[in-house]
Enzyme design. Sequence first.
Site: not given
Lengths: 302, 302
Positions: A17-18, A208, A210, A241, A250
């Site tokens: 997803r991300d 979370h 990055h 992003c 990430n």
Amino acid sequence: MTLGLPKKVTIIEVGPRDGLQNEKSFVPTEVKKEFIKSLKNAGLTEVELTSFVSPKWVPQMGDAAEIVADCLDGDTRDIVLAPNRKGIDRVVMTDCKAVAVFVGVSNTFNKKNINKTTLESMAELKPIIGELKEKGYFVRACISTAFYCPYEGEVKPEDAVELCRQFVEAGADELSVADTIGMAAPHESYELFSRLKTEFPNTLLTAHFHDTRKMALTNIFAALQAGVDRFDTSAGGLGGCPFAPGAAGNAATEDVVYMLERIGIETNVDLEKLMQAVKIVQPHLSRPIESTYFRLNAETVK
Amino acid sequence: MTLGLPKKVTIIEVGPRDGLQNEKSFVPTEVKKEFIKSLKNAGLTEVELTSFVSPKWVPQMGDAAEIVADCLDGDTRDIVLAPNRKGIDRVVMTDCKAVAVFVGVSNTFNKKNINKTTLESMAELKPIIGELKEKGYFVRACISTAFYCPYEGEVKPEDAVELCRQFVEAGADELSVADTIGMAAPHESYELFSRLKTEFPNTLLTAHFHDTRKMALTNIFAALQAGVDRFDTSAGGLGGCPFAPGAAGNAATEDVVYMLERIGIETNVDLEKLMQAVKIVQPHLSRPIESTYFRLNAETVK
């Protein structure tokens, strides 16, 4: 003095997803399915499968319904992301029972991301979360720009804590608190997560990070010391992003798992199988896999 | 609970020696001099200038005497490395007053590196250190393969501590303890350095990490918590080790300084000026600069 690290950590795999949502070229649906299945086969027990966003804005996620139909199973927590009422309406048509919603602590970021202020987002999400909880859903609240915003700069920890509180009060099961632009320093990771651990002892707390400024692993190490035992990571370090200029991928699942296992922290993830998963998606990506573990070990993986 | 980090850290710049000695193509002497001067100009107060090794084995360091003659000054601790009696004899012909000697904890590594067992090395070095101390030299003892050896695998912390003890007893002013092949995990960094801090409270203790497995910054963060406030780093992340297969560069000075300054730890290093130093040497290197800070900021540096 000891470092006070947990014995076991849960990795929430956000690559499909991300990670993929930031890929320019469309990754074929069949490849995504195989990627997700091989991630699960590597031992990942919580996976963000896809996102029910507008296919007009994020064409990469246009196959969300098909992905969910094919990849759900009873052994893993399969999560789908939905940004608003419209997305939620699509989720509830599927058999998926875990939903991620998201809001930025930074108003400007939220506005640029989903064209609503943080306040407007929360006003929309609170009743949605209530309904989802009534229907038995697992609700994951993703708090973005919890440390820094690409537009507003430093974010006050108080504001991040307050937004988390609203989610907890609305009924969220999990807080996934993100350093969206990869700018947090390890003492900030330690301080915010220590505070969140104290404030919300009964809510799953996930960090979370990055790796934009190469501090993701150190931030994870600091968060471990604050008592965090859940981390969002992305196989191959996929991601970034689209609304956060300069944000790198990430933290790579394999780099994080390698470090954790080396420390002696159990992750349930098989690195060899994880490399196989990365190799499935690799030929379809527009950029090279930059994770250190992959660079060092890719050649030896069949 | 707080993380117990120091307020100030000293960076020992090893790029001109540990970094350049691994460069295949000869970097012109004038470039090296300019590189060293610009490193000092960036605020680095302890610099490994060069190495008095055999020019037959390491041609890159063949200009050691000229480098020392031109780069010594009273404001910084200028260190030169010498592997043996022959090297020391050349050092004492110069005005340099700080010498680094080195031994590997791992016997096999030491043997492959300088064709002596660890024991033979120490037997040669002990009287040399005594003589140097009598003459007023600053003696830096570099302990390589303190965590892992590319040939022998895991190194016992006891053996690393014991080798350090011999150096301290011989009169060394500083212990620079290295994860030569970039394999240590952060809990190992924390544990060994905690122990060394306790055992040798009156000796300068420096940590030296390579970034092979991306854990250098995390290892530094762990060492800070063990009380270490001195780190060997290399501008541009130059380095590796010709006798340690697979070893990547040293932790990059700019990545380390960036993280430390972000944590609020003073380093005395000006990142903008440091980038200028890296740009001086960059065109003469056989590989790209891989540090994250350089990649993100090189274009904005004049």
